[in-house]
Design an enzyme around this catalytic site. Structure first.
Site: not given
Length: 226
Positions: A43, A45, A47, A99, A102
């Site tokens: 992803c 993302d 993080r 994750h 998400c």
């Protein structure tokens, strides 16, 4: 804003100095080639950093990322990455990693028109449709959300296994193996969903078998004779 941008170059300078201090030949060796065993599909993302959570070094993981780690065969970016990794880099493992927490999966659970995101999120909504009975039976919203994250990884693994390049190389070399992971932001741990790659491959080949062409079987037979 300007300071936060400029600090990147300062961080880069310190990183270069650190690497050279540890190994004066680091960048000389890095520039030669890459030979990763792993393709990581994750992803976007901010993080979730593939190499960091895996504890891997530069050159050890080939990475592609998008919203909610979707593998859509109409997306030329992800399919090109997979084909290049399989046919040219000869990766041994393909990892689809979602994750918990998400945002893309959460958005797909929201009954709202999200404009240009709609076609992309429809891939995840389709996952919900396929597993609606299981998901609707989960009363706790957070647990339902987490489970959809897991099921989305599972379905994207299946989409990878459907690809001709993956099937053909596995027939010839017994690699790559496809894995499904979820990264838990709450604990920092990787959870292996233990995708049964060989069973999924066998099951989907009833419909998605792309390996029966004469040249594939000829290459396999010739390999077995060597």
């Amino acid at each position: 804003m300007e300071k936060s941008y400029e600090v990147i170059f300062e961080n880069n300078r310190k990183w270069v100095e650190s690497k050279i201090s540890d190994d004066p030949e680091f960048f000389h060796e890095l520039a030669k080639t890459q030979n990763p065993d792993f393709l990581y599909i994750g992803c976007s993302d901010s993080r979730v950093s593939a190499e960091e959570l895996m504890g891997m070094k530069p050159g050890e993981v080939f990475v592609t990322r998008n919203i909610a780690n979707v593998v859509n065969t109409l997306d030329m970016s992800s399919t090109a990455v997979i084909q290049y990794a399989v046919e040219h880099l000869k990766v041994k493992h393909i990892i689809v990693c979602g994750h918990y927490g998400c945002g893309g999966v959460k958005a797909a659970m929201t009954p709202e028109d999200l404009g240009l995101l709609n076609p992309w999120l429809r891939n995840i909504r389709d996952v919900y449709r396929l597993h609606q009975a299981e998901l609707d039976a989960i009363d706790d919203e957070q647990k339902r959300y987490d489970r959809l994250v897991e099921l989305n990884v599972q379905e994207q693994c299946i989409n990878v296994i459907k690809m001709a390049a993956v099937q053909e190389r596995y027939i010839l070399e017994e690699y790559p193996i496809v894995h499904g992971w979820v990264f838990d932001l709450r604990t920092g741990k990787i959870i292996d969903l233990e995708i049964d790659f060989e069973k999924i491959l066998k099951d989907i080949q009833k419909i998605y078998n792309l390996t029966n062409s004469n040249w594939v079987m000829s290459r396999k037979n010739n390999k077995n004779l060597i």
